[in-house]
Write a protein that holds these residues in place. Sequence first.
Motif, PDB file in Angstrom:
ATOM      1  N   ARG A 186       0.988  -1.201   0.090  1.00 50.52           N
ATOM      2  CA  ARG A 186      -0.096   0.271   0.530  1.00 50.52           C
ATOM      3  C   ARG A 186       1.160   1.652   0.435  1.00 50.52           C
ATOM      4  O   ARG A 186       0.573   2.062  -0.774  1.00 50.52           O
ATOM      5  CB  ARG A 186      -0.885  -0.192   1.123  1.00 50.52           C
TER       6      ARG A 186
ATOM      7  N   GLU B   2      -3.747 -10.973  -5.039  1.00 48.92           N
ATOM      8  CA  GLU B   2      -3.950 -10.990  -6.044  1.00 48.92           C
ATOM      9  C   GLU B   2      -5.275 -11.677  -6.244  1.00 48.92           C
ATOM     10  O   GLU B   2      -6.392 -11.250  -6.961  1.00 48.92           O
ATOM     11  CB  GLU B   2      -2.932 -11.880  -6.695  1.00 48.92           C
TER      12      GLU B   2
ATOM     13  N   ARG C  23      -7.746  -9.811  -2.759  1.00 46.37           N
ATOM     14  CA  ARG C  23      -7.505  -8.246  -2.438  1.00 46.37           C
ATOM     15  C   ARG C  23      -6.918  -8.125  -4.218  1.00 46.37           C
ATOM     16  O   ARG C  23      -6.264  -7.365  -4.002  1.00 46.37           O
ATOM     17  CB  ARG C  23      -7.431  -7.761  -1.565  1.00 46.37           C
TER      18      ARG C  23
ATOM     19  N   ALA D 108      -7.530  -5.533  -5.874  1.00 47.67           N
ATOM     20  CA  ALA D 108      -7.623  -4.733  -6.031  1.00 47.67           C
ATOM     21  C   ALA D 108      -6.403  -3.464  -5.434  1.00 47.67           C
ATOM     22  O   ALA D 108      -5.181  -2.548  -5.199  1.00 47.67           O
ATOM     23  CB  ALA D 108      -8.775  -2.851  -4.953  1.00 47.67           C
TER      24      ALA D 108
ATOM     25  N   THR E  89      -3.000  -4.038  -7.851  1.00 47.49           N
ATOM     26  CA  THR E  89      -3.523  -3.426  -9.774  1.00 47.49           C
ATOM     27  C   THR E  89      -2.252  -2.026 -10.030  1.00 47.49           C
ATOM     28  O   THR E  89      -2.108  -2.329 -11.300  1.00 47.49           O
ATOM     29  CB  THR E  89      -5.278  -3.228  -9.746  1.00 47.49           C
ATOM     30  N   ARG E  90      -2.367  -1.574  -9.187  1.00 51.74           N
ATOM     31  CA  ARG E  90      -1.321   0.046  -9.499  1.00 51.74           C
ATOM     32  C   ARG E  90      -0.077  -0.859  -9.157  1.00 51.74           C
ATOM     33  O   ARG E  90       1.394  -0.287  -9.090  1.00 51.74           O
ATOM     34  CB  ARG E  90      -1.252   0.796  -8.805  1.00 51.74           C
TER      35      ARG E  90
END
Length: 255
Positions: A151, A172, A175, A177, A180-181
Amino acid sequence: MIATLPMYDLPEIVPATDRYWALIRDALRDHGIAAPDALDRSGPVHAPWTDPGLILSQTCGMPFRTRLTGRVTLVATPDFGLTDVPQGHYVSRLIARADDPRGLAELVEGTMAYNNSDSQSGWSAAVFHLAAAGLSPRDLAETGGHAASLRAVAEGRADYAFCDAVTFALLERHRPAAVTRLRTVAVTEPTPGLPYITALGRDPAPIRAALADAVRALDATDRGALMLNGIADIPESAYLAVPTPPFADQFVREH
């Protein structure tokens, strides 16, 4: 008596972990070993590891070799079926933001997020992977957990992090989200995975057998949720052969 399985206990898979423990518990009892009805999640992760009443827990390879050897009994190692990794082993992924094109040499000029300096995957593997390239972390940010490190990278508070590949794969799945970045820049050399342990002096053989029975008995959905592929028998010597870097505070002073 006490049992914990804290190392991959994401809230999203607690029900599957509890069903896995129920199978282990019943198999232990079938082997004549008393076992608690439920896992204990009430205290610090490390607190039960040297409890003389410990039936089963899981630790990380670095604390196992640095402060638990001779104080606990190695039982076995879970195998998560990672691609191109020996059975019962794992790797760390070097993670950066997906929109950050910098390579390793540029990333290390920034801040490395790490879970804690007692971690094989988040600290020890990181230090030695960088050292092999003639590099070392410059600025450090301790986060307390792999998800928090990822994060920090995603939000731009850190430039890169090393994350246990099993944790990354679980995130993956459960969670998406959270990852993804992010992108994987590199992968470390494999080391033995996070070992199951029991109290010092306890016979590990029937516990190992109970673990194998439980993995075989898990239904496909729970096995997939937990990524459990089997149980590996990795000797203590393989854990002790992994090199240990200085802890983060000492490392900073030395560098």
